[in-house]
Motif scaffolding. Structure first.
Motif, PDB file in Angstrom:
ATOM      1  N   LEU A  63       0.833  -1.216   0.000  1.00 27.33           N
ATOM      2  CA  LEU A  63       0.000   0.000   0.000  1.00 27.33           C
ATOM      3  C   LEU A  63       0.864   1.261   0.000  1.00 27.33           C
ATOM      4  CD1 LEU A  63      -2.775  -1.060   2.537  1.00 27.33           C
ATOM      5  CD2 LEU A  63      -2.980  -0.876   0.046  1.00 27.33           C
ATOM      6  N   THR A  64       1.945   1.237   0.786  1.00 22.44           N
ATOM      7  CA  THR A  64       2.823   2.412   0.869  1.00 22.44           C
ATOM      8  C   THR A  64       3.466   2.714  -0.471  1.00 22.44           C
ATOM      9  OG1 THR A  64       3.311   1.942   3.191  1.00 22.44           O
ATOM     10  CG2 THR A  64       4.824   3.410   2.029  1.00 22.44           C
ATOM     11  N   GLN A  65       3.991   1.683  -1.150  1.00 19.93           N
ATOM     12  CA  GLN A  65       4.679   1.916  -2.421  1.00 19.93           C
ATOM     13  C   GLN A  65       3.717   2.349  -3.519  1.00 19.93           C
ATOM     14  OE1 GLN A  65       8.005   2.084  -2.450  1.00 19.93           O
ATOM     15  NE2 GLN A  65       7.652   1.702  -0.272  1.00 19.93           N
ATOM     16  N   ASN A  66       2.479   1.868  -3.478  1.00 18.56           N
ATOM     17  CA  ASN A  66       1.509   2.249  -4.502  1.00 18.56           C
ATOM     18  C   ASN A  66       0.891   3.618  -4.233  1.00 18.56           C
ATOM     19  OD1 ASN A  66       0.825  -0.059  -6.600  1.00 18.56           O
ATOM     20  ND2 ASN A  66       1.266  -1.062  -4.662  1.00 18.56           N
ATOM     21  N   LEU A  67       0.972   4.080  -2.986  1.00 15.98           N
ATOM     22  CA  LEU A  67       0.422   5.400  -2.634  1.00 15.98           C
ATOM     23  C   LEU A  67       1.520   6.363  -2.185  1.00 15.98           C
ATOM     24  CD1 LEU A  67      -2.665   4.156  -0.563  1.00 15.98           C
ATOM     25  CD2 LEU A  67      -2.661   4.915  -2.951  1.00 15.98           C
ATOM     26  N   ILE A  68       2.767   6.091  -2.626  1.00 13.86           N
ATOM     27  CA  ILE A  68       3.921   6.851  -2.135  1.00 13.86           C
ATOM     28  C   ILE A  68       3.811   8.332  -2.443  1.00 13.86           C
ATOM     29  CG2 ILE A  68       5.314   6.477  -4.215  1.00 13.86           C
ATOM     30  CD1 ILE A  68       6.605   6.411  -0.595  1.00 13.86           C
ATOM     31  N   THR A  69       3.218   8.695  -3.592  1.00 12.50           N
ATOM     32  CA  THR A  69       3.116  10.113  -3.965  1.00 12.50           C
ATOM     33  C   THR A  69       2.202  10.877  -3.008  1.00 12.50           C
ATOM     34  OG1 THR A  69       1.353   9.516  -5.535  1.00 12.50           O
ATOM     35  CG2 THR A  69       3.592   9.713  -6.406  1.00 12.50           C
ATOM     36  N   TYR A  70       1.259  10.177  -2.385  1.00  9.95           N
ATOM     37  CA  TYR A  70       0.345  10.832  -1.435  1.00  9.95           C
ATOM     38  C   TYR A  70       0.887  10.783  -0.008  1.00  9.95           C
ATOM     39  CZ  TYR A  70      -2.763  10.046  -5.422  1.00  9.95           C
ATOM     40  OH  TYR A  70      -3.311  10.013  -6.676  1.00  9.95           O
ATOM     41  N   ILE A  71       1.630   9.715   0.303  1.00  8.45           N
ATOM     42  CA  ILE A  71       2.113   9.531   1.669  1.00  8.45           C
ATOM     43  C   ILE A  71       3.379  10.331   1.935  1.00  8.45           C
ATOM     44  CG2 ILE A  71       2.997   7.823   3.318  1.00  8.45           C
ATOM     45  CD1 ILE A  71       1.208   5.754   1.989  1.00  8.45           C
ATOM     46  N   GLN A  72       4.272  10.415   0.940  1.00  8.24           N
ATOM     47  CA  GLN A  72       5.578  11.041   1.149  1.00  8.24           C
ATOM     48  C   GLN A  72       5.505  12.475   1.668  1.00  8.24           C
ATOM     49  OE1 GLN A  72       8.146  11.554  -2.301  1.00  8.24           O
ATOM     50  NE2 GLN A  72       9.828  10.609  -1.187  1.00  8.24           N
ATOM     51  N   PRO A  73       4.594  13.330   1.149  1.00 12.92           N
ATOM     52  CA  PRO A  73       4.532  14.700   1.699  1.00 12.92           C
ATOM     53  C   PRO A  73       4.125  14.749   3.170  1.00 12.92           C
ATOM     54  CG  PRO A  73       3.443  14.581  -0.451  1.00 12.92           C
ATOM     55  CD  PRO A  73       3.705  13.176  -0.012  1.00 12.92           C
ATOM     56  N   LEU A  74       3.445  13.713   3.665  1.00 16.45           N
ATOM     57  CA  LEU A  74       3.042  13.659   5.074  1.00 16.45           C
ATOM     58  C   LEU A  74       4.178  13.023   5.868  1.00 16.45           C
ATOM     59  CD1 LEU A  74      -0.592  12.346   4.466  1.00 16.45           C
ATOM     60  CD2 LEU A  74       0.152  14.733   4.731  1.00 16.45           C
ATOM     61  N   GLU A  75       5.135  13.831   6.298  1.00 17.80           N
ATOM     62  CA  GLU A  75       6.376  13.330   6.882  1.00 17.80           C
ATOM     63  C   GLU A  75       6.140  12.459   8.108  1.00 17.80           C
ATOM     64  OE1 GLU A  75       9.051  16.523   7.591  1.00 17.80           O
ATOM     65  OE2 GLU A  75       9.099  17.183   5.499  1.00 17.80           O
ATOM     66  N   MET A  76       5.217  12.857   8.975  1.00 21.87           N
ATOM     67  CA  MET A  76       4.966  12.084  10.187  1.00 21.87           C
ATOM     68  C   MET A  76       4.407  10.707   9.848  1.00 21.87           C
ATOM     69  SD  MET A  76       5.197  11.834  13.407  1.00 21.87           S
ATOM     70  CE  MET A  76       5.567  13.527  13.886  1.00 21.87           C
ATOM     71  N   LEU A  77       3.427  10.657   8.931  1.00 27.41           N
ATOM     72  CA  LEU A  77       2.844   9.386   8.522  1.00 27.41           C
ATOM     73  C   LEU A  77       3.891   8.498   7.862  1.00 27.41           C
ATOM     74  CD1 LEU A  77       0.430   7.512   8.080  1.00 27.41           C
ATOM     75  CD2 LEU A  77      -0.064   8.765   5.960  1.00 27.41           C
ATOM     76  N   CYS A  78       4.726   9.105   7.020  1.00 30.58           N
ATOM     77  CA  CYS A  78       5.792   8.365   6.340  1.00 30.58           C
ATOM     78  C   CYS A  78       6.759   7.752   7.351  1.00 30.58           C
ATOM     79  CB  CYS A  78       6.534   9.295   5.376  1.00 30.58           C
ATOM     80  SG  CYS A  78       7.719   8.483   4.296  1.00 30.58           S
TER      81      CYS A  78
END
Length: 480
Positions: free
Chosen positions: A268-283
């Motif tokens: 899930l992380t790799q497929n949604l990386i463009t949305y997750i990466q800007p959220l530093e804490m979540l990343c």
């Protein structure tokens, strides 16, 4: 207004290199003129720092009565500058000022691709923020000593890449007058004999077969998805047949749970990386959770290897009942507390170690060893145990008669041994040798994504107790 205009300019005609250069030069020139207005006459010295969206700056000025003996160090946005402002002030009747600025998105205008080199086939990446240094309201701007910049890396460095300290010269990045003094995994020190706008650019060789990497990404998604299906089927089988199985399946159940959660979150992380990466804490949180789950999976592999070794130590038959050496509660504590302690200690020693651009462990300060270290130790122990188990089973096979039933059992056992090596994580050793080798990378990806499949084959499909139970259910369904 200049900074807001810069944000708007980035949204229009970004594909036109000439306009990008023009916009970049305009922003640099106007910003330097505006910053020069912050310099006020002083008799001693003063320092002023300002932080805005897209810009951090520090102004330092000295006057005729300044009693400074050490060269001042200016710092903006994790970049330090050492400049001999004392000697420069002596050349200017005792007064001088320096302005040090850091731009957060200037690399969108002054792109690293504007760095022209003899080898234009390299991939150029800017791995530092763009900084500028000027001597505003200073008549004699000659430097008495080279200026040193300590730049923090904002991207992970490639061990095979080439780093260059560059400065902006009208329309391109050049290296004239700048040299690299020293570098490590997190910082690089550059020395320049003039002031300008500076950056750190890394050159890497392009991937030899670029077409294979989208294929590898798709293949990885498919294989991990297949592995998740078989992990789910294994857990379902263990749950349904738990009362009819004589062997202690606690390690396998928890290994499946750890692998299932780790692979699912990773996918899930790799497929949604463009949305997750800007959220530093979540990343960072996802990276920490993945660290814990993969370490937990390896601890369960170690427990499985030890219990397997105990079950075959004094083996006299091909198939034996495994005795429960430790209670399931003790195994649960061992399987989850050890990785939790490792992650907790890692966070305590290096709080910012999670959240790379892939939402994984950062390479700073060799923090990756918080994962590689325990994994390497477990793999070494598992390989040793696996070799011992193989030799023990070999001695058992030598005592068998050569009738067809025993030959069939022997072939089945050999197959189980090979698959068991994958269940114990032995193929993870290939991870140390996959760099630059697509074939090994595919083998590594296949073997380690299919651990759930192998567990399902050995402990469900080839398990006589499970098959007998399914036959009973099938016969009951047919009779009804």
């Amino acid at each position: 207004m200049v900074l807001n205009t810069k944000e708007q300019l980035l949204k229009v005609e970004t594909a036109n290199p000439e306009k990008l250069v023009s916009y970049g030069n305009a922003v640099l020139n106007k910003t330097e003129k505006l910053v020069s207005t912050l310099v006020k006459p002083t008799e001693t010295n003063y320092s002023l720092s300002i932080s805005l969206k897209g810009l951090e700056l520090q102004v330092f000025a000295v006057g005729p009565e300044a009693s400074m003996k050490e060269i001042p160090q200016l710092s903006v946005n994790s970049t330090q500058m050492d400049i001999d402002l004392i000697q420069i002030s002596l050349n200017n009747k005792g007064s001088a000022a320096v302005a040090f600025m850091s731009y957060s998105n200037m690399d969108n205008m002054l792109k690293p691709s504007f760095f022209n080199t003899t080898d234009n086939d390299t991939v150029k990446t800017m791995i530092s923020t763009v900084v500028s240094a000027t001597l505003p309201k200073t008549s004699d701007t000659r430097l008495t000593k080279p200026v040193n910049f300590t730049m923090k890396h904002i991207e992970e460095t490639d061990p095979n890449g080439t780093l260059s300290c560059v400065y902006w010269k009208n329309t391109e990045w050049v290296v004239d007058g700048c040299s690299l003094v020293q570098t490590n995994s997190t910082h690089t020190v550059c020395s320049c004999v003039h002031l300008s706008t500076f950056a750190l650019i890394m050159q890497t060789k392009p991937l030899a077969e670029t077409d294979i990497y989208p294929f590898m990404e798709m293949l990885g998604t498919v294989l991990v998805s297949v592995g998740l299906v078989f992990l789910s089927l294994t857990l379902l089988t263990f749950t349904v047949c738990r009362r009819h199985l004589r062997m202690n399946n606690t390690p396998r159940i928890n290994l499946c749970i750890s692998l299932l959660l780790a692979h699912l979150i990773f996918l899930l992380t790799q497929n949604l990386i463009t949305y997750i990466q800007p959220l530093e804490m979540l990343c960072a949180v996802l990276a920490g959770v993945l660290h814990f789950l993969f370490l937990s999976a390896f601890v369960w592999m170690l427990i499985e290897a030890v219990l397997l070794f105990i079950s075959v130590k004094n083996l006299t038959k091909i198939r034996s009942k495994q005795k429960e050496v430790l209670g399931w509660k003790c195994l649960i504590i061992i399987g989850y507390v050890i990785p939790l302690v490792v992650v907790g200690v890692s966070v305590g020693l290096f709080p910012g170690g999670y959240g790379s651009k892939e939402c994984w462990i950062k390479m700073d300060r060799d923090f990756i060893w918080s994962f590689v270290g325990p994994v390497s130790l477990i793999l070494a122990v598992n390989v040793i145990i696996f070799v011992i188990i193989t030799f023990n089973l070999r001695s058992v096979l030598a005592k068998l008669n050569n009738d067809n039933s025993h030959i069939k059992q022997t072939k089945k056992l050999v197959f189980k041994i090979l698959v068991q090596s994958a269940i114990l994580g032995c193929p993870w050793i290939l991870g140390f040798f996959t760099e630059g080798n697509p074939v090994l990378e595919m083998v590594f990806l296949f073997l380690n994504s299919q651990q759930g499949t192998f567990i399902f084959l050995v402990y469900c499909v080839l398990n006589q107790e499970v098959r007998e139970q399914y036959r009973k259910w099938a016969s009951c369904c047919v009779s009804k």
